[in-house]
Write a protein that holds these residues in place. Structure first.
Motif, PDB file in Angstrom:
ATOM      1  N   LYS A  68      53.170  97.068 -64.574  1.00 52.31           N
ATOM      2  CA  LYS A  68      54.730  97.503 -64.549  1.00 52.31           C
ATOM      3  C   LYS A  68      55.396  97.345 -63.228  1.00 52.31           C
ATOM      4  O   LYS A  68      56.285  96.713 -63.115  1.00 52.31           O
ATOM      5  N   GLY A  69      54.488  97.646 -62.329  1.00 49.77           N
ATOM      6  CA  GLY A  69      54.896  97.603 -60.853  1.00 49.77           C
ATOM      7  C   GLY A  69      55.041  96.114 -60.542  1.00 49.77           C
ATOM      8  O   GLY A  69      55.860  95.929 -59.482  1.00 49.77           O
ATOM      9  N   THR A  70      54.267  95.317 -61.013  1.00 47.90           N
ATOM     10  CA  THR A  70      54.280  93.855 -60.794  1.00 47.90           C
ATOM     11  C   THR A  70      55.236  93.186 -61.213  1.00 47.90           C
ATOM     12  O   THR A  70      56.178  92.363 -60.482  1.00 47.90           O
ATOM     13  N   ILE A  71      55.881  93.679 -62.508  1.00 50.30           N
ATOM     14  CA  ILE A  71      56.874  92.726 -63.172  1.00 50.30           C
ATOM     15  C   ILE A  71      58.104  93.317 -63.177  1.00 50.30           C
ATOM     16  O   ILE A  71      59.140  92.873 -63.761  1.00 50.30           O
ATOM     17  N   LYS A  72      58.172  94.594 -62.565  1.00 53.10           N
ATOM     18  CA  LYS A  72      59.586  95.183 -62.289  1.00 53.10           C
ATOM     19  C   LYS A  72      60.666  94.414 -61.915  1.00 53.10           C
ATOM     20  O   LYS A  72      60.696  93.645 -61.171  1.00 53.10           O
ATOM     21  N   ASN A  73      61.901  94.546 -62.716  1.00 53.35           N
ATOM     22  CA  ASN A  73      63.149  94.114 -62.196  1.00 53.35           C
ATOM     23  C   ASN A  73      63.259  92.520 -62.211  1.00 53.35           C
ATOM     24  O   ASN A  73      63.520  92.045 -60.963  1.00 53.35           O
ATOM     25  N   ALA A  74      62.858  91.986 -63.174  1.00 55.75           N
ATOM     26  CA  ALA A  74      62.737  90.424 -62.979  1.00 55.75           C
ATOM     27  C   ALA A  74      64.207  89.955 -63.673  1.00 55.75           C
ATOM     28  O   ALA A  74      64.774  90.474 -64.542  1.00 55.75           O
ATOM     29  N   ASP A  75      64.581  88.728 -63.403  1.00 55.83           N
ATOM     30  CA  ASP A  75      65.762  88.061 -63.763  1.00 55.83           C
ATOM     31  C   ASP A  75      65.403  87.792 -65.285  1.00 55.83           C
ATOM     32  O   ASP A  75      66.344  88.118 -66.315  1.00 55.83           O
ATOM     33  N   VAL A  76      64.255  87.412 -65.676  1.00 52.59           N
ATOM     34  CA  VAL A  76      64.015  86.793 -66.965  1.00 52.59           C
ATOM     35  C   VAL A  76      62.512  87.539 -67.466  1.00 52.59           C
ATOM     36  O   VAL A  76      61.747  87.425 -66.233  1.00 52.59           O
ATOM     37  N   TYR A  77      62.241  88.032 -68.658  1.00 54.67           N
ATOM     38  CA  TYR A  77      61.057  87.983 -69.074  1.00 54.67           C
ATOM     39  C   TYR A  77      60.733  87.214 -70.157  1.00 54.67           C
ATOM     40  O   TYR A  77      61.737  87.288 -70.995  1.00 54.67           O
ATOM     41  N   VAL A  78      59.631  86.822 -70.478  1.00 57.65           N
ATOM     42  CA  VAL A  78      58.773  86.320 -71.703  1.00 57.65           C
ATOM     43  C   VAL A  78      57.980  87.398 -71.942  1.00 57.65           C
ATOM     44  O   VAL A  78      56.702  87.203 -71.219  1.00 57.65           O
ATOM     45  N   PHE A  79      58.161  88.090 -73.017  1.00 58.03           N
ATOM     46  CA  PHE A  79      57.460  89.297 -73.165  1.00 58.03           C
ATOM     47  C   PHE A  79      56.718  89.355 -74.569  1.00 58.03           C
ATOM     48  O   PHE A  79      57.441  89.047 -75.461  1.00 58.03           O
ATOM     49  N   GLU A  80      55.500  89.549 -74.489  1.00 59.12           N
ATOM     50  CA  GLU A  80      54.798  89.761 -76.012  1.00 59.12           C
ATOM     51  C   GLU A  80      55.196  90.836 -76.863  1.00 59.12           C
ATOM     52  O   GLU A  80      55.635  91.787 -76.412  1.00 59.12           O
ATOM     53  N   SER A  81      55.713  90.353 -78.016  1.00 55.29           N
ATOM     54  CA  SER A  81      56.008  91.246 -79.096  1.00 55.29           C
ATOM     55  C   SER A  81      55.265  90.756 -80.433  1.00 55.29           C
ATOM     56  O   SER A  81      55.840  90.204 -81.456  1.00 55.29           O
ATOM     57  N   ASN A  82      53.990  91.041 -80.436  1.00 57.97           N
ATOM     58  CA  ASN A  82      53.228  90.399 -81.303  1.00 57.97           C
ATOM     59  C   ASN A  82      53.391  90.838 -82.651  1.00 57.97           C
ATOM     60  O   ASN A  82      53.053  89.648 -83.756  1.00 57.97           O
ATOM     61  N   HIS A  83      53.188  91.923 -83.094  1.00 60.28           N
ATOM     62  CA  HIS A  83      52.880  92.212 -84.339  1.00 60.28           C
ATOM     63  C   HIS A  83      53.949  93.752 -84.627  1.00 60.28           C
ATOM     64  O   HIS A  83      54.249  94.494 -83.886  1.00 60.28           O
ATOM     65  N   ASP A  84      54.338  93.627 -86.097  1.00 54.82           N
ATOM     66  CA  ASP A  84      54.748  95.036 -86.515  1.00 54.82           C
ATOM     67  C   ASP A  84      53.708  95.924 -87.059  1.00 54.82           C
ATOM     68  O   ASP A  84      52.929  95.123 -88.022  1.00 54.82           O
ATOM     69  N   VAL A  85      53.257  96.978 -86.521  1.00 50.77           N
ATOM     70  CA  VAL A  85      52.128  97.694 -86.874  1.00 50.77           C
ATOM     71  C   VAL A  85      52.062  97.882 -88.387  1.00 50.77           C
ATOM     72  O   VAL A  85      50.807  97.646 -89.004  1.00 50.77           O
TER      73      VAL A  85
END
Length: 264
Positions: free
Chosen positions: A154-171
């Motif tokens: 979280k510290g590394t990726i904080k406050n980016a202009d763009v996120y390509v973020f995993e949202s893999n599954h519905d539990v």
């Protein structure tokens, strides 16, 4: 020199991400066949032959399927950490020594004015790592294939202009689905993949004033749906006071077609 990108393909059958400036461009992973990769580039009016190199996140087949073919055909430099090189070499064929480069964990490599920062994730691979792209104050984060998002990440990726973020599954879809329990347990573990809800909670801790776009990535074919992922993520984010469509936009991605080339 504007920063631009496209999620070429994202999902359990293949992953690839394109990012570039006016002078340098990079491919992260080549998880589809060489021919499919060329078609994806054609879809955003770009050519594989113009790449400055290919970055590798980890050795799983949905990230390296077309890597060897593209590297040899176009004589492209390939960057990966030492453990990933060792783990994937028998699956990608022979790569000439002059095209093989080591990109260490938690380091930065520069391609002209495009600085690429690597960081580790929690996944069942040799030494999986993803990337943050920096260019003239702009920041793009690519983070998938992780069982959870740690405070360090979280510290590394904080406050980016763009996120390509995993949202893999519905539990619930995963729990009720046809997968053997051993695979379900692996996906739900700390070295598996993050769910829609866990991804959204992590996003609420890293979104900042700069954030303009979020792309939901690596959706499971069997255990998720685009509309479900967007709804679940939107509900969690908006429950924390953010307004999607005003502060930033939320997009989905596809396993077979690229997102529209976008500029930051």
């Amino acid at each position: 020199m504007s920063l631009h990108f496209s999620v070429l393909a994202s999902g359990s059958t293949g992953n690839a991400f394109y990012v570039g400036t006016d002078k340098h461009s990079l491919l992260v992973d080549a998880g589809l066949s060489g021919k499919q990769m060329e078609l994806l580039f054609k879809g955003i009016d770009r050519s594989v032959r113009d790449l400055s190199g290919i970055l590798v996140t980890h050795e799983h087949s949905d990230h390296i399927k077309g890597l060897g073919v593209l590297a040899r055909k176009y004589k492209l430099p390939v960057y990966a950490n030492e453990k990933t090189w060792k783990a994937m070499e028998h699956n990608i064929g022979e790569i000439p020594l002059e095209q093989k480069f080591v990109f260490g964990m938690n380091t930065v490599q520069s391609f002209g004015s495009l600085d690429v920062e690597s960081f580790g994730v929690s996944h069942d691979a040799a030494e999986p790592m993803f990337y943050v792209f920096h260019h003239e104050g702009k920041k793009i984060v690519l983070i998938t294939d992780t069982g959870y998002v740690s405070d360090r990440m979280k510290g590394t990726i904080k406050n980016a202009d763009v996120y390509v973020f995993e949202s893999n599954h519905d539990v619930e879809m995963l729990r009720m689905g046809h997968y053997p329990w051993s695979i379900k347990r692996r996906i739900l573990s700390d070295v598996g993949h993050v769910s829609n809800e866990d991804a959204a909670l992590a996003m609420t801790e890293v979104i900042g004033d700069q954030t303009k776009r979020i792309y939901l990535a690596h959706l499971s074919t069997d255990n998720n749906m685009k509309d479900l992922a967007k709804m679940a993520v939107a509900q969690t984010i908006e429950s924390k006071g953010y307004v999607i469509g005003e502060q930033f936009d939320l997009y989905d991605t596809d396993q077979k077609s690229p997102t529209k080339l976008a500029y930051v």
